[in-house]
Write a protein that holds these residues in place. Structure first.
Motif, PDB file in Angstrom:
ATOM      1  N   ASP A  92       6.441  19.035   1.814  1.00  0.00           N
ATOM      2  CA  ASP A  92       6.384  20.049   0.762  1.00  0.00           C
ATOM      3  C   ASP A  92       5.378  19.710  -0.336  1.00  0.00           C
ATOM      4  O   ASP A  92       5.182  20.490  -1.273  1.00  0.00           O
ATOM      5  N   GLY A  93       4.734  18.548  -0.238  1.00  0.00           N
ATOM      6  CA  GLY A  93       3.718  18.164  -1.201  1.00  0.00           C
ATOM      7  C   GLY A  93       4.242  17.777  -2.566  1.00  0.00           C
ATOM      8  O   GLY A  93       3.460  17.563  -3.497  1.00  0.00           O
ATOM      9  N   LYS A  94       5.549  17.636  -2.720  1.00  0.00           N
ATOM     10  CA  LYS A  94       6.129  17.354  -4.033  1.00  0.00           C
ATOM     11  C   LYS A  94       6.338  15.865  -4.301  1.00  0.00           C
ATOM     12  O   LYS A  94       6.458  15.458  -5.452  1.00  0.00           O
ATOM     13  N   GLN A  95       6.396  15.070  -3.240  1.00  0.00           N
ATOM     14  CA  GLN A  95       6.633  13.644  -3.404  1.00  0.00           C
ATOM     15  C   GLN A  95       5.648  12.846  -2.561  1.00  0.00           C
ATOM     16  O   GLN A  95       5.129  13.342  -1.561  1.00  0.00           O
ATOM     17  N   LEU A  96       5.411  11.619  -2.977  1.00  0.00           N
ATOM     18  CA  LEU A  96       4.644  10.694  -2.151  1.00  0.00           C
ATOM     19  C   LEU A  96       5.306   9.333  -2.195  1.00  0.00           C
ATOM     20  O   LEU A  96       5.943   8.959  -3.174  1.00  0.00           O
ATOM     21  N   ALA A  97       5.159   8.612  -1.085  1.00  0.00           N
ATOM     22  CA  ALA A  97       5.638   7.236  -0.991  1.00  0.00           C
ATOM     23  C   ALA A  97       4.433   6.324  -0.829  1.00  0.00           C
ATOM     24  O   ALA A  97       3.454   6.683  -0.169  1.00  0.00           O
ATOM     25  N   VAL A  98       4.492   5.154  -1.426  1.00  0.00           N
ATOM     26  CA  VAL A  98       3.384   4.204  -1.340  1.00  0.00           C
ATOM     27  C   VAL A  98       3.948   2.792  -1.350  1.00  0.00           C
ATOM     28  O   VAL A  98       4.994   2.522  -1.939  1.00  0.00           O
ATOM     29  N   SER A  99       3.263   1.901  -0.655  1.00  0.00           N
ATOM     30  CA  SER A  99       3.630   0.490  -0.681  1.00  0.00           C
ATOM     31  C   SER A  99       2.392  -0.347  -0.469  1.00  0.00           C
ATOM     32  O   SER A  99       1.324   0.156  -0.102  1.00  0.00           O
ATOM     33  N   GLY A 100       2.543  -1.629  -0.725  1.00  0.00           N
ATOM     34  CA  GLY A 100       1.406  -2.528  -0.596  1.00  0.00           C
ATOM     35  C   GLY A 100       1.833  -3.909  -0.195  1.00  0.00           C
ATOM     36  O   GLY A 100       2.853  -4.110   0.472  1.00  0.00           O
ATOM     37  N   THR A 101       1.051  -4.877  -0.623  1.00  0.00           N
ATOM     38  CA  THR A 101       1.322  -6.258  -0.232  1.00  0.00           C
ATOM     39  C   THR A 101       2.401  -6.900  -1.085  1.00  0.00           C
ATOM     40  O   THR A 101       2.730  -8.064  -0.874  1.00  0.00           O
ATOM     41  N   ASP A 102       2.944  -6.147  -2.058  1.00  0.00           N
ATOM     42  CA  ASP A 102       4.089  -6.672  -2.805  1.00  0.00           C
ATOM     43  C   ASP A 102       5.310  -6.674  -1.895  1.00  0.00           C
ATOM     44  O   ASP A 102       5.552  -5.734  -1.173  1.00  0.00           O
ATOM     45  N   LYS A 103       6.094  -7.690  -1.955  1.00  0.00           N
ATOM     46  CA  LYS A 103       7.140  -7.992  -0.970  1.00  0.00           C
ATOM     47  C   LYS A 103       8.126  -6.861  -0.709  1.00  0.00           C
ATOM     48  O   LYS A 103       9.069  -6.647  -1.469  1.00  0.00           O
ATOM     49  N   GLY A 104       7.920  -6.112   0.342  1.00  0.00           N
ATOM     50  CA  GLY A 104       8.936  -5.223   0.869  1.00  0.00           C
ATOM     51  C   GLY A 104       9.344  -4.053   0.009  1.00  0.00           C
ATOM     52  O   GLY A 104      10.382  -3.441   0.246  1.00  0.00           O
ATOM     53  N   ILE A 105       8.579  -3.709  -1.030  1.00  0.00           N
ATOM     54  CA  ILE A 105       8.969  -2.644  -1.946  1.00  0.00           C
ATOM     55  C   ILE A 105       8.205  -1.368  -1.628  1.00  0.00           C
ATOM     56  O   ILE A 105       7.006  -1.402  -1.366  1.00  0.00           O
ATOM     57  N   TYR A 106       8.897  -0.230  -1.662  1.00  0.00           N
ATOM     58  CA  TYR A 106       8.182   1.048  -1.621  1.00  0.00           C
ATOM     59  C   TYR A 106       8.488   1.819  -2.892  1.00  0.00           C
ATOM     60  O   TYR A 106       9.542   1.673  -3.517  1.00  0.00           O
ATOM     61  N   TYR A 107       7.513   2.655  -3.286  1.00  0.00           N
ATOM     62  CA  TYR A 107       7.596   3.405  -4.534  1.00  0.00           C
ATOM     63  C   TYR A 107       7.528   4.894  -4.220  1.00  0.00           C
ATOM     64  O   TYR A 107       6.696   5.331  -3.417  1.00  0.00           O
ATOM     65  N   LEU A 108       8.384   5.670  -4.876  1.00  0.00           N
ATOM     66  CA  LEU A 108       8.443   7.109  -4.666  1.00  0.00           C
ATOM     67  C   LEU A 108       8.018   7.813  -5.944  1.00  0.00           C
ATOM     68  O   LEU A 108       8.611   7.600  -7.012  1.00  0.00           O
ATOM     69  N   TRP A 109       6.961   8.643  -5.837  1.00  0.00           N
ATOM     70  CA  TRP A 109       6.419   9.364  -6.987  1.00  0.00           C
ATOM     71  C   TRP A 109       6.724  10.848  -6.875  1.00  0.00           C
ATOM     72  O   TRP A 109       6.659  11.431  -5.794  1.00  0.00           O
ATOM     73  N   ASP A 110       7.032  11.486  -8.015  1.00  0.00           N
ATOM     74  CA  ASP A 110       7.159  12.938  -8.108  1.00  0.00           C
ATOM     75  C   ASP A 110       5.815  13.489  -8.551  1.00  0.00           C
ATOM     76  O   ASP A 110       5.375  13.232  -9.685  1.00  0.00           O
ATOM     77  N   LEU A 111       5.141  14.250  -7.679  1.00  0.00           N
ATOM     78  CA  LEU A 111       3.805  14.740  -8.000  1.00  0.00           C
ATOM     79  C   LEU A 111       3.819  15.894  -8.992  1.00  0.00           C
ATOM     80  O   LEU A 111       2.799  16.211  -9.592  1.00  0.00           O
ATOM     81  N   ARG A 112       4.943  16.551  -9.152  1.00  0.00           N
ATOM     82  CA  ARG A 112       5.015  17.643 -10.125  1.00  0.00           C
ATOM     83  C   ARG A 112       4.979  17.103 -11.550  1.00  0.00           C
ATOM     84  O   ARG A 112       4.350  17.688 -12.434  1.00  0.00           O
ATOM     85  N   SER A 113       5.636  15.975 -11.765  1.00  0.00           N
ATOM     86  CA  SER A 113       5.678  15.383 -13.102  1.00  0.00           C
ATOM     87  C   SER A 113       4.752  14.178 -13.243  1.00  0.00           C
ATOM     88  O   SER A 113       4.442  13.766 -14.357  1.00  0.00           O
ATOM     89  N   GLY A 114       4.311  13.618 -12.084  1.00  0.00           N
ATOM     90  CA  GLY A 114       3.497  12.412 -12.123  1.00  0.00           C
ATOM     91  C   GLY A 114       4.277  11.180 -12.496  1.00  0.00           C
ATOM     92  O   GLY A 114       3.704  10.162 -12.925  1.00  0.00           O
ATOM     93  N   ILE A 115       5.597  11.218 -12.311  1.00  0.00           N
ATOM     94  CA  ILE A 115       6.467  10.118 -12.724  1.00  0.00           C
ATOM     95  C   ILE A 115       6.951   9.324 -11.512  1.00  0.00           C
ATOM     96  O   ILE A 115       7.276   9.892 -10.472  1.00  0.00           O
ATOM     97  N   LEU A 116       6.983   8.001 -11.671  1.00  0.00           N
ATOM     98  CA  LEU A 116       7.588   7.137 -10.667  1.00  0.00           C
ATOM     99  C   LEU A 116       9.100   7.305 -10.746  1.00  0.00           C
ATOM    100  O   LEU A 116       9.717   7.036 -11.784  1.00  0.00           O
ATOM    101  N   VAL A 117       9.706   7.770  -9.649  1.00  0.00           N
ATOM    102  CA  VAL A 117      11.135   8.078  -9.690  1.00  0.00           C
ATOM    103  C   VAL A 117      12.000   7.018  -9.019  1.00  0.00           C
ATOM    104  O   VAL A 117      13.175   6.870  -9.359  1.00  0.00           O
ATOM    105  N   LYS A 118      11.422   6.274  -8.067  1.00  0.00           N
ATOM    106  CA  LYS A 118      12.221   5.261  -7.383  1.00  0.00           C
ATOM    107  C   LYS A 118      11.360   4.062  -7.017  1.00  0.00           C
ATOM    108  O   LYS A 118      10.177   4.192  -6.710  1.00  0.00           O
ATOM    109  N   GLU A 119      11.981   2.909  -7.034  1.00  0.00           N
ATOM    110  CA  GLU A 119      11.356   1.660  -6.592  1.00  0.00           C
ATOM    111  C   GLU A 119      12.401   0.918  -5.779  1.00  0.00           C
ATOM    112  O   GLU A 119      13.385   0.437  -6.328  1.00  0.00           O
TER     113      GLU A 119
END
Length: 338
Positions: A92-119
């Motif tokens: 739906d284009g409203k959220q994105l998930a991203v992760s990197g070389t930081d140990k096992g963590i994924y981050y969930l962003w709300d694209l409507r507000s531009g706010i990080l909502v979950k870690e």
């Protein structure tokens, strides 16, 4: 129809958007639609929002960028905490998930507000891939820790922990009816789970074993009847999901195939590889229909070596010292990945 293709890149090159297929399945000449410049290091992940014509990219420069794919304009940019290894847009284009070389963590962003909502910290090692289900309710994460996990993104909880691979899990994909999940691994196998019924708990997943090397990509067809996988052995395998048997195998790339995706039906499959070529395969005719250069210039000539620690093959531009793959280097905080 496959409306657009996009390619990630080797260091300091742009994302390039191609238009290989137009209405009524007539091919154009693979003309370049746009170049999206903004990253300063390897672009390692891309995701498409077909509804609003946007692209998401993640890079080893520790940034994620949301683009307007037509104009090339940056719509949103965020600096990540580490080298980005995976990112994905919800359908739906409203959220994105991203992760990197930081140990096992994924981050969930709300694209409507531009706010990080979950870690969420759910793995013992770095993530290699994250994919939303097609209804946007669940997220699958894969890791070097040999596990894949399925998350309820609304309730912020783990639904499934899928073990069985004996090496890093490199990729995953949900079927379009959200009933099945496939995972690809460096252990040369693809595993298929019936996550809707949970039948794999009693009978185990279907383990597909026709690859002779690292499996780096997997994807379901839109009608859920086929699954494609690709990898280091240069094979593009097409699997019948009704029987979980190999339907066909295509060859043509000259270097490690990085990813594979189906078009809108079951006829067309797209692959990209380290040989700098994108190929569109006709699964009915058993041949590639279109071949185009992803970078628009000579390939940078990646080489392959064996990791001193895990003894797996890995590609490089400049041979690291000591001779360790990126996953083994992740376990050595004092060593540079770049």
């Amino acid at each position: 129809m496959i409306s657009q293709l996009l390619s990630g890149s080797v260091p300091y090159m742009p994302i390039i958007v191609f238009m290989p297929l137009v209405m009524n399945q007539k091919f154009s000449n693979g003309a370049k639609v746009n170049e999206l410049r903004g990253h300063s290091h390897n672009i390692v992940a891309c995701s498409v929002d077909e509804v609003e014509n946007r692209l998401l990219s993640g890079s080893w420069d520790k940034s994620i960028i949301l683009w307007d794919s037509s104009s090339g304009k940056k719509l949103w940019q965020q600096q990540h905490t580490s080298l980005v290894t995976t990112c994905h847009l919800a359908t739906d284009g409203k959220q994105l998930a991203v992760s990197g070389t930081d140990k096992g963590i994924y981050y969930l962003w709300d694209l409507r507000s531009g706010i990080l909502v979950k870690e969420i910290n759910g793995h013992a090692n770095s993530l290699t891939c994250c994919r939303f289900s097609h209804d946007g309710l669940n997220l699958c994460t894969c890791s070097v820790d040999k596990l894949a996990r399925v998350w309820d993104v609304r309730m912020n909880r783990s639904l499934l922990t899928l073990s069985g691979h004996i090496n890093a899990v490199s990729s995953c994909a949900f079927s379009y009816n959200n009933h099945q999940l496939c995972t690809a691994s460096w252990d040369k196998t693809v595993r298929v789970y019936d996550v809707a019924s949970g039948a794999y708990r009693l009978d185990g997943p279907h383990v597909l074993k026709n690859h002779d090397g690292i499996v780096s990509g997997c994807d379901f067809s839109k009608d859920n009847s086929l699954m494609a996988s690709c990898g280091y052995d240069l094979n593009v395998n097409i699997w019948n999901m009704n029987t979980c048997e190999l339907k066909s195998c295509f060859k043509g790339h000259s270097d490690w195939i990085q990813d594979v995706n189906f078009g809108q039906g079951t006829k067309w499959v797209v692959t990209c590889a380290k040989d700098g070529i994108v190929r569109i395969w006709n699964t009915e005719a058993g041949s590639h229909f279109y071949k185009g250069n992803l970078k628009g210039q000579k390939n940078l000539g990646l080489e392959v070596a064996k990791c001193e620690k895990c003894e797996r093959m890995f590609s490089f531009i400049s041979l690291p010292e000591p001779c360790l793959c990126v996953f083994c280097r992740l376990k050595r905080p004092s060593d540079s990945l770049i």
